[in-house]
Scaffold this active site. Structure first.
Site, PDB file in Angstrom:
ATOM      1  N   CYS B 141       0.779  -1.267  -0.012  1.00 28.19           N
ATOM      2  CA  CYS B 141      -0.095   0.004  -0.306  1.00 28.19           C
ATOM      3  C   CYS B 141       0.856   1.212  -0.023  1.00 28.19           C
ATOM      4  O   CYS B 141       1.321   1.596   1.034  1.00 28.19           O
ATOM      5  CB  CYS B 141      -0.941  -0.061   1.232  1.00 28.19           C
ATOM      6  SG  CYS B 141      -1.746   1.512   1.479  1.00 28.19           S
ATOM      7  N   CYS B 144      -0.203   4.193   2.468  1.00 26.57           N
ATOM      8  CA  CYS B 144      -0.022   3.636   3.715  1.00 26.57           C
ATOM      9  C   CYS B 144       1.282   3.987   4.187  1.00 26.57           C
ATOM     10  O   CYS B 144       1.458   4.599   5.201  1.00 26.57           O
ATOM     11  CB  CYS B 144      -0.581   2.255   4.102  1.00 26.57           C
ATOM     12  SG  CYS B 144      -2.110   1.927   3.456  1.00 26.57           S
ATOM     13  N   ASP B 145       2.269   3.358   3.410  1.00 28.35           N
ATOM     14  CA  ASP B 145       3.839   3.354   3.836  1.00 28.35           C
ATOM     15  C   ASP B 145       4.699   4.385   2.979  1.00 28.35           C
ATOM     16  O   ASP B 145       5.765   4.350   3.385  1.00 28.35           O
ATOM     17  CB  ASP B 145       3.922   1.845   3.583  1.00 28.35           C
ATOM     18  CG  ASP B 145       2.899   0.992   4.741  1.00 28.35           C
ATOM     19  OD1 ASP B 145       2.606   1.500   5.686  1.00 28.35           O
ATOM     20  OD2 ASP B 145       2.897  -0.133   4.160  1.00 28.35           O
TER      21      ASP B 145
END
Ligand SMILES: Cc1cc2nc3c(=O)[nH]c(=O)nc-3n(C[C@H](O)[C@H](O)[C@H](O)COP(=O)(O)OP(=O)(O)OC[C@H]3O[C@@H](n4cnc5c(N)ncnc54)[C@H](O)[C@@H]3O)c2cc1C
Lengths: 114, 326
Positions: B141, B144-145
């Site tokens: 992701c 997200c990261d």
């Protein structure tokens, strides 16, 4: 605040209090993103079955969450959420990124017993 | 095979999967006063919760996948669907007239009809090092990261729209992004290919696959193999984002339901499978386009077909009872 049905920890002092007052604590520190939501969901599902464990979340972007972000156990983490398991006030396990309910269950059984 | 001994609870329809297809079927059936159980082994919402923003769901200008999923869940519950999430199907007998399903080895449910809306799951490379370094360099992701990789060198594995779009979005953080793709061409839309190919921070390596991720505590480098000449090459990278598509979640139905060569469930246009009373909808079926809108459409059709099926089943029973009396 995270939009979950878990109890929320909002400050470092609150985390310290929770961890010192309870034998077994699981804290998931994340955002409302696709890697974090399944972990909150697993925790909500397991909350009823593991009465010996207290389940909490904490917002990753809350400056107070540095208490988790800067843990030595999370030093190498680069995937949300950071999930930390405490027993008698000490970190006994920490995971990075998405975990399935079965993975969470295995850690709970291993570290806290059912 | 059902082993547990707990009392069987009966529903008109059991839906396997609480993504947009399963939730839509649930909404239609429960609204038609049918009793409905939706079982999901993961999180309610399915792949929708993997989606930060859904901008192409008609009538909703811009919504997070999580919010759209929560709205659908609330709607399904409001009409009376019972939803169980985070629970595994451990036994199943859906071939006969009465379908029975065992959950978590302890709870038994039966129904007259079943809708399989099990969707798909991200394809993984299947390397041991991929599993070991998940969250320590390996990610699925970008949103997200991505910010963990400020000014670092990273790789993106894959060559479809997700890989191309996420590679471009990762350039906001990373010093360089190397796309590794197994074919000699990309499978994305022309504009996505163009944007990635022309980006100054993006390098592209085609006809190559990942052999190994190296690193003890964190990812340090990626070993790739050139598929043309078999040569190996090491690329320094502290992050690897994997977007190599989705596979249908049909494992539990193999040998029971007719599948095509890609393991997708074969249905007719009314979402009927080869087994009477078993329907399928959404990403799990054999079709070309996989979107929330198409899942919702399939879910609607499956629910209406189930209603038709249950009505004719009821009429047959009434007719045979009436003939016995007269
Ligand atoms: C990163 C990403 C971004 C996307 N962006 C968009 C977008 O912007 N717009 C758009 O329209 N579409 C988008 N899509 C596609 C869209 O999300 C899917 O097409 C849609 O969610 C498919 O719905 P579904 O209900 O068929 O399956 P899924 O959403 O996959 O749901 C299936 C559910 O079934 C459950 N399940 C599986 N097997 C079992 C079993 N044996 N027992 C019990 N439960 C089971 C799963 O846990 C899951 O919750 C995106 C997908 C991804 C991954």
């Amino acid at each position: 605040m995270l939009k979950t049905n878990l109890k929320h920890i909002q400050s470092a002092s609150e985390l310290n209090k929770v961890v010192s007052e309870n034998e077994n604590v699981m804290v998931c520190c994340g955002r409302m993103g696709p890697m974090c939501i399944p972990v909150y969901d697993a925790m909500e599902n397991l909350e009823e079955k593991y009465e010996n464990v207290k389940f909490f979340d904490m917002e990753f972007d809350n400056p107070e969450a540095s208490v988790i972000r800067s843990l030595p156990e999370c030093r190498n983490f680069s995937g949300l959420p950071f999930t930390v398991y405490y027993k008698n006030g000490k970190v006994v396990k920490a995971t990075s990124s998405i975990q399935t309910k079965d993975e969470v269950k295995a850690i709970l059984n291993d570290k806290f017993g059912k | 095979m059902i082993n547990s001994v707990n009392k069987m609870k009966k529903y008109d329809t059991i839906i396997i999967g609480a993504g947009p297809a399963g939730l839509t079927s649930g909404i239609y059936l429960a609204r038609a006063k049918q009793s409905v159980l939706i079982i999901d082994q993961g999180t309610v919402g399915g792949q929708m919760i993997m989606t930060h923003k859904i901008a192409n769901y008609p009538g909703v200008i811009d919504i997070s996948g999580y919010e759209l999923a929560n709205n659908m869940k609330a709607q399904a519950k409001e009409f009376g669907c019972k939803i169980i999430s985070g629970s595994k199907i451990t036994g199943m007998d859906i071939s006969g007239g009465i379908k029975s399903i065992e959950v978590d080895g302890e709870d038994n449910y039966s129904s007259d009809a079943v809708i399989i809306a099990a969707g798909g799951e991200p394809r993984s490379l299947g390397l041991e090092s991929e599993k070991r370094l998940k969250g320590k360099g390996i990610s699925y992701c970008a949103t997200c990261d991505g910010d963990f990789f400020q000014d670092q060198d990273i790789v993106v594995v894959g060559g479809g729209n997700s890989a191309l779009e996420e590679a471009v979005s990762l350039t906001k953080y990373a010093r360089s992004v190397t796309i590794i793709h197994q074919f000699d061409h990309f499978q994305g839309f022309p504009h996505a290919i163009k944007e990635a190919a022309e980006h100054p921070k993006i390098k592209i390596i085609l006809e190559s696959v990942v052999e190994e991720f190296n690193g003890d505590e964190n990812l340090n480098s990626v070993i790739i193999k050139n598929l043309k000449d078999g040569s190996l090459k090491e690329i320094n990278a502290s992050g690897a984002f994997i977007f190599i598509g989705y596979v249908p979640r049909t494992g539990p139905f193999k040998g029971i339901i007719a599948l095509n060569q890609k393991d997708e469930i074969i249905t007719d246009i009314e979402m009927r499978t080869n087994i009477s009373g078993v329907f399928a909808a959404g990403d799990v079926i054999s079709k070309r386009y996989r979107q929330v809108t198409t899942a919702v459409s399939d879910g609607t059709i499956a629910a209406l077909s189930v209603l038709d099926f249950l009505n004719s089943k009821k009429q047959k029973i009434e007719y045979s009872l009436a003939s016995e009396v007269s």
